[in-house]
Scaffold this motif. Structure first.
Motif, PDB file in Angstrom:
ATOM      1  N   PRO A 101      -1.723  56.291   0.211  1.00 39.67           N
ATOM      2  CA  PRO A 101      -2.647  56.986  -0.274  1.00 39.67           C
ATOM      3  C   PRO A 101      -2.065  57.421  -1.848  1.00 39.67           C
ATOM      4  CG  PRO A 101      -2.095  57.993   1.727  1.00 39.67           C
ATOM      5  CD  PRO A 101      -1.172  56.732   1.718  1.00 39.67           C
ATOM      6  N   GLY A 102      -3.024  57.326  -2.552  1.00 39.62           N
ATOM      7  CA  GLY A 102      -2.729  57.812  -3.979  1.00 39.62           C
ATOM      8  C   GLY A 102      -2.556  59.290  -4.174  1.00 39.62           C
ATOM      9  N   PRO A 103      -2.510  59.505  -5.471  1.00 46.42           N
ATOM     10  CA  PRO A 103      -2.154  60.922  -5.658  1.00 46.42           C
ATOM     11  C   PRO A 103      -3.136  62.091  -5.480  1.00 46.42           C
ATOM     12  CG  PRO A 103      -2.707  59.908  -8.025  1.00 46.42           C
ATOM     13  CD  PRO A 103      -2.305  58.653  -6.643  1.00 46.42           C
ATOM     14  N   ARG A 104      -2.825  63.313  -5.102  1.00 41.74           N
ATOM     15  CA  ARG A 104      -3.662  64.143  -4.901  1.00 41.74           C
ATOM     16  C   ARG A 104      -4.602  64.865  -5.786  1.00 41.74           C
ATOM     17  NH1 ARG A 104      -3.543  66.602   0.452  1.00 41.74           N
ATOM     18  NH2 ARG A 104      -2.107  65.644   1.903  1.00 41.74           N
ATOM     19  N   ASP A 105      -3.701  65.067  -6.892  1.00 44.13           N
ATOM     20  CA  ASP A 105      -4.353  66.065  -8.009  1.00 44.13           C
ATOM     21  C   ASP A 105      -5.184  65.331  -9.050  1.00 44.13           C
ATOM     22  OD1 ASP A 105      -3.148  68.078  -6.733  1.00 44.13           O
ATOM     23  OD2 ASP A 105      -1.323  67.758  -7.843  1.00 44.13           O
ATOM     24  N   TYR A 106      -5.025  63.855  -8.996  1.00 43.35           N
ATOM     25  CA  TYR A 106      -5.857  63.066 -10.275  1.00 43.35           C
ATOM     26  C   TYR A 106      -5.972  61.707  -9.479  1.00 43.35           C
ATOM     27  CZ  TYR A 106      -1.226  61.648 -11.018  1.00 43.35           C
ATOM     28  OH  TYR A 106       0.221  60.931 -10.806  1.00 43.35           O
TER      29      TYR A 106
END
Length: 389
Positions: A101-106
């Protein structure tokens, strides 16, 4: 002599060393020229590798981190412990990163190049804030038309896109009308995943490396486009059911399944980088996170409804400058109300895709989906949809 020059020297020696010469050298009582570096104290080695990882935070300089993982088994193990998953670091370092999964914030910014003549698609990681740059190659896909469906074979290698290849990751399959799609992963997305049996799966099992690792098609997403029976003009309406991601993943503290290693053959190796495989074949070691069969259901994504712009006389979405060409293919995906009471998490854009040139498209994604899943969803937008337009 800098640490980078040492690494490159070690890699060169390993690639050019002849087995016979090495055996003769050992019999003569000599030692390998790389032993003094491969046998560094663990504390010192960890400190050196941590500084390299912190200094080389972007591609192409980040290839030094990958080179460190290719020196020997101990270097690789420590490097893997230091390098964080994209969810925490925002970096795509190793090939397995495209399955995480990619980053949570952006939103992680990528772009797709389409080649009409060869019917291939290439995914790149953006290296700058520009809409298009040289990019870091991530994935490739090839369109294969069949009598009743269309397959998009997804691979880690741009020149080898076949199901029998060690770089095969999965595929996207559409129905005849191009209104329904299924994303298949080539390996289990979580420990409880069920394999979809098919003729291609049986053929692939004949070439399987380890009988303990179930090779085949594992459904990770179902994509559907709403039929346009009346032929009215307007944007497409799509829905994505993420079979391997629980609905709770979008909530604060929610967790999505995260693959930590490839299970097959040499799929976790870059060209010319000699990675070592783990001795263990147990799939439980390579997977973390919840199962998709949890009671709270699976994550459902829907396209964000555009608004009609009176002055421009067209449907509009705010892509924050990442899309410049109007196209029916453009979309933004957010969490569907089916996942529960609407909140701030449902307003966050999880995936956006749009056109910036004749054969150039941007693709930005974030947690809880991976680059592989995002790429497959975007490929569904390229397919011809007779009954949707």
């Amino acid at each position: 002599m800098t640490i980078k020059s040492i690494i490159h020297d070690m890699m060169w020696r390993r690639s050019h060393r002849v087995v016979g010469d090495a055996a003769d050298h050992d019999m003569a009582g000599g030692s390998s020229p790389t032993c003094c570096w491969a046998n560094l104290p663990q504390e010192l080695l960890r400190e050196i590798l941590a500084k390299i990882e912190a200094a080389d935070s972007a591609w192409p300089s980040r290839r030094s981190v990958v080179a460190c993982a290719g020196v020997c088994r101990s270097w690789r193990q420590i490097t893997k412990e230091i390098v964080k998953v994209p969810e925490l670091s925002g970096y795509l370092t190793f090939p397995i990163s495209v399955k995480q999964p990619g980053p949570r914030d952006y939103l992680l910014q990528c772009f797709i190049k389409r080649n009409r003549s060869t019917q291939t698609y290439h995914l790149y990681l953006s290296l700058t804030n520009a809409l298009a740059d040289d990019g870091k190659f991530l994935l490739a896909a090839r369109k294969c038309r069949r009598a009743t469906c269309t397959d998009y074979i997804i691979s880690l290698h741009s020149d080898d896109m076949s199901k029998g290849s060690s770089t095969y990751l999965g595929k996207l399959r559409s129905n005849f009308l191009g209104t329904k799609f299924i994303v298949y992963d080539g390996q289990p997305p979580h420990a409880g995943a069920k394999m979809t049996r098919s003729r291609s799966t049986r053929l692939a099992n004949l070439k399987q490396v380890s009988p303990r690792i179930p090779f085949g098609n594992y459904s990770v997403a179902h994509i559907s486009y709403e039929l346009n029976v009346l032929g009215s003009r307007g944007p497409r309406r799509m829905q994505c059911v993420m079979d391997s991601i629980p609905a709770s993943a979008i909530e604060s503290g929610g967790v999505a399944p995260t693959q930590t290693e490839f299970l097959f053959s040499n799929a976790d190796s870059f060209p010319s980088i000699p990675f070592f495989r783990s001795k263990s074949n147990r799939s439980e070691k390579f997977l973390s996170g919840p199962l998709a069969c949890q009671k709270d259901g699976v994550l459902v994504l829907r396209n964000k409804a555009p608004r009609w712009h009176e002055q421009l006389q067209c449907w509009c979405l705010n892509f924050h400058g990442r899309v410049t060409v109007a196209s029916v293919k453009n979309f933004q995906l957010v969490a569907s109300p089916e996942n529960g009471p609407a909140g701030l998490e449902h307003e966050k854009i999880i995936l956006q895709f749009g056109k910036v040139g004749k054969d150039l498209f941007t693709m930005d994604y974030r947690y809880p989906i991976s680059a592989f899943q995002a790429f497959a969803i975007c490929l569904s937008s390229f397919d011809t949809k007779i009954a949707c337009e």
